[in-house]
Design an enzyme around this catalytic site. Sequence first.
Site, PDB file in Angstrom:
ATOM      1  N   ASP A  63       0.889  -1.168   0.000  1.00 13.47           N
ATOM      2  CA  ASP A  63       0.000   0.000   0.000  1.00 13.47           C
ATOM      3  C   ASP A  63       0.923   1.212   0.000  1.00 13.47           C
ATOM      4  O   ASP A  63       1.661   1.445   0.974  1.00 13.47           O
ATOM      5  CB  ASP A  63      -0.888  -0.020   1.253  1.00 13.47           C
ATOM      6  CG  ASP A  63      -1.807   1.198   1.325  1.00 13.47           C
ATOM      7  OD1 ASP A  63      -1.534   2.214   0.645  1.00 13.47           O
ATOM      8  OD2 ASP A  63      -2.801   1.143   2.067  1.00 13.47           O
ATOM      9  N   VAL A  64       0.887   1.980  -1.077  1.00  9.00           N
ATOM     10  CA  VAL A  64       1.886   3.048  -1.239  1.00  9.00           C
ATOM     11  C   VAL A  64       1.749   4.185  -0.218  1.00  9.00           C
ATOM     12  O   VAL A  64       2.632   5.028  -0.119  1.00  9.00           O
ATOM     13  CB  VAL A  64       1.887   3.644  -2.675  1.00  9.00           C
ATOM     14  CG1 VAL A  64       2.342   2.619  -3.694  1.00  9.00           C
ATOM     15  CG2 VAL A  64       0.538   4.262  -3.029  1.00  9.00           C
ATOM     16  N   TYR A 156      -6.923  15.651  -7.746  1.00 14.01           N
ATOM     17  CA  TYR A 156      -6.236  14.864  -8.787  1.00 14.01           C
ATOM     18  C   TYR A 156      -5.204  15.747  -9.483  1.00 14.01           C
ATOM     19  O   TYR A 156      -4.035  15.383  -9.606  1.00 14.01           O
ATOM     20  CB  TYR A 156      -7.226  14.263  -9.802  1.00 14.01           C
ATOM     21  CG  TYR A 156      -6.565  13.240 -10.708  1.00 14.01           C
ATOM     22  CD1 TYR A 156      -6.229  11.982 -10.231  1.00 14.01           C
ATOM     23  CD2 TYR A 156      -6.229  13.548 -12.027  1.00 14.01           C
ATOM     24  CE1 TYR A 156      -5.591  11.040 -11.045  1.00 14.01           C
ATOM     25  CE2 TYR A 156      -5.601  12.627 -12.853  1.00 14.01           C
ATOM     26  CZ  TYR A 156      -5.285  11.364 -12.353  1.00 14.01           C
ATOM     27  OH  TYR A 156      -4.644  10.451 -13.159  1.00 14.01           O
TER      28      TYR A 156
HETATM   29  P1  NAD Z   1      -5.538   1.369 -12.877  1.00 10.43           P
HETATM   30  O1  NAD Z   1      -6.645   1.769 -11.960  1.00 10.43           O
HETATM   31  O2  NAD Z   1      -5.794   0.350 -13.909  1.00 10.43           O
HETATM   32  O3  NAD Z   1      -4.249   0.914 -12.047  1.00 10.43           O
HETATM   33  C1  NAD Z   1      -3.843   1.548 -10.869  1.00 10.43           C
HETATM   34  C2  NAD Z   1      -3.264   0.510  -9.937  1.00 10.43           C
HETATM   35  O4  NAD Z   1      -2.867   1.167  -8.715  1.00 10.43           O
HETATM   36  C3  NAD Z   1      -4.286  -0.577  -9.549  1.00 10.43           C
HETATM   37  O5  NAD Z   1      -3.750  -1.864  -9.759  1.00 10.43           O
HETATM   38  C4  NAD Z   1      -4.568  -0.298  -8.081  1.00 10.43           C
HETATM   39  O6  NAD Z   1      -4.880  -1.456  -7.330  1.00 10.43           O
HETATM   40  C5  NAD Z   1      -3.249   0.335  -7.637  1.00 10.43           C
HETATM   41  N1  NAD Z   1      -3.407   1.099  -6.412  1.00 10.43           N
HETATM   42  C6  NAD Z   1      -4.382   1.967  -6.069  1.00 10.43           C
HETATM   43  N2  NAD Z   1      -4.205   2.407  -4.821  1.00 10.43           N
HETATM   44  C7  NAD Z   1      -3.060   1.810  -4.355  1.00 10.43           C
HETATM   45  C8  NAD Z   1      -2.345   1.868  -3.137  1.00 10.43           C
HETATM   46  N3  NAD Z   1      -2.757   2.628  -2.092  1.00 10.43           N
HETATM   47  N4  NAD Z   1      -1.211   1.149  -3.027  1.00 10.43           N
HETATM   48  C9  NAD Z   1      -0.778   0.368  -4.058  1.00 10.43           C
HETATM   49  N5  NAD Z   1      -1.434   0.257  -5.220  1.00 10.43           N
HETATM   50  C10 NAD Z   1      -2.562   0.978  -5.368  1.00 10.43           C
HETATM   51  O7  NAD Z   1      -5.033   2.733 -13.536  1.00 10.43           O
HETATM   52  P2  NAD Z   1      -4.013   2.995 -14.745  1.00 10.43           P
HETATM   53  O8  NAD Z   1      -4.806   3.604 -15.841  1.00 10.43           O
HETATM   54  O9  NAD Z   1      -3.173   1.829 -15.038  1.00 10.43           O
HETATM   55  O10 NAD Z   1      -3.153   4.164 -14.083  1.00 10.43           O
HETATM   56  C11 NAD Z   1      -1.772   4.057 -13.766  1.00 10.43           C
HETATM   57  C12 NAD Z   1      -1.232   5.443 -13.448  1.00 10.43           C
HETATM   58  O11 NAD Z   1      -1.389   6.294 -14.593  1.00 10.43           O
HETATM   59  C13 NAD Z   1      -1.941   6.162 -12.296  1.00 10.43           C
HETATM   60  O12 NAD Z   1      -1.001   6.860 -11.514  1.00 10.43           O
HETATM   61  C14 NAD Z   1      -2.876   7.125 -13.009  1.00 10.43           C
HETATM   62  O13 NAD Z   1      -3.208   8.251 -12.215  1.00 10.43           O
HETATM   63  C15 NAD Z   1      -2.068   7.484 -14.230  1.00 10.43           C
HETATM   64  N6  NAD Z   1      -2.884   7.941 -15.374  1.00 10.43           N
HETATM   65  C16 NAD Z   1      -3.935   7.209 -15.835  1.00 10.43           C
HETATM   66  C17 NAD Z   1      -4.675   7.695 -16.903  1.00 10.43           C
HETATM   67  C18 NAD Z   1      -5.867   6.946 -17.435  1.00 10.43           C
HETATM   68  O14 NAD Z   1      -6.704   7.563 -18.114  1.00 10.43           O
HETATM   69  N7  NAD Z   1      -6.021   5.664 -17.235  1.00 10.43           N
HETATM   70  C19 NAD Z   1      -4.337   8.908 -17.515  1.00 10.43           C
HETATM   71  C20 NAD Z   1      -3.252   9.612 -17.002  1.00 10.43           C
HETATM   72  C21 NAD Z   1      -2.523   9.127 -15.934  1.00 10.43           C
END
Ligand code: NAD
Length: 251
Positions: A63-64, A156
């Site tokens: 958990d980060v 965010y």
């Molecule tokens: P996702 O929701 O598929 O994956 C995020 C992962 O983070 C999940 O596996 C989740 O379980 C994990 N997570 C959440 N809270 C956590 C915690 N407290 N400790 C450890 N793990 C935790 O999302 P994604 O689309 O793969 O996003 C990855 C990154 O890219 C994120 O930082 C997100 O903000 C960023 N991002 C996503 C998008 C998008 O549209 N999908 C766009 C820009 C940036």
Amino acid sequence: MRMKDKVALISGAAGGMGAATARLFAREGARAVVVADILDKEGAATVAEIEKAGGHASYIHLDVTDEAQWQAAVEKTVTSYGRLDVLVNNAGISGSAETDLYDTAAWDRLMGINATGVFLGMKYGIAAMKKSGGGSVINLSSISGIVGQGYLHVGYNASKGAVRLITKAGAAQHGRDGVRVNSVHPGLMPPMRTSGRTADPAMRAKTLKGVPMGRAGEVDEVAHAILFLASDDASYITGTELVVDGGWTAV
Ligand code: NAD
């Protein structure tokens, strides 16, 4: 084989872009990829998939927001594989599930996971990298760390803006330690697990109109950007922000 002999730790790697990056690192010859997440079953499945394809990976619960868990995850990586070369601070939650864009509890949650989670990763990851002569940190920000959006919780944008700048601070502070620190800024991608409004097809269609390339990105397109920054191909690149958004923020 751009990850040959490298040991990598990726937070939030149970699915989405983190899992895509873990799979790509393994295909590129990583000595080991540590998949870290709070979703133990999904994380173990990512590891199993990598190993089935002939790669090397292991799972750790992380958990980060928990400093002791970060310390343990980095220690376990170094104990198991001897070093840490690449840290991808990818775990995050969306701000688009909130209806009250000034909800205080949501602010704390967003800042805790998206910003403090990255800070803690850098704190323990960089300390480990310094001991073995350097490494590469890649922090997942967003286009929301560069421009504001009217439909996201302000936390965010604030958290992703914080990631953008702690990246540059890390680059300034650790260049002479051989540690490079860069950020990646995805645009319209497959919805996050925690997405709300931004997962709605009508909302996505509207957003797409502002994307010059006229399509959403794919997780592998972000993984390749992360791979570049992780690899020695980016040996003189630190403190930069790599935008992967089909031109969204260019117009
Ligand atoms: P996702 O929701 O598929 O994956 C995020 C992962 O983070 C999940 O596996 C989740 O379980 C994990 N997570 C959440 N809270 C956590 C915690 N407290 N400790 C450890 N793990 C935790 O999302 P994604 O689309 O793969 O996003 C990855 C990154 O890219 C994120 O930082 C997100 O903000 C960023 N991002 C996503 C998008 C998008 O549209 N999908 C766009 C820009 C940036």
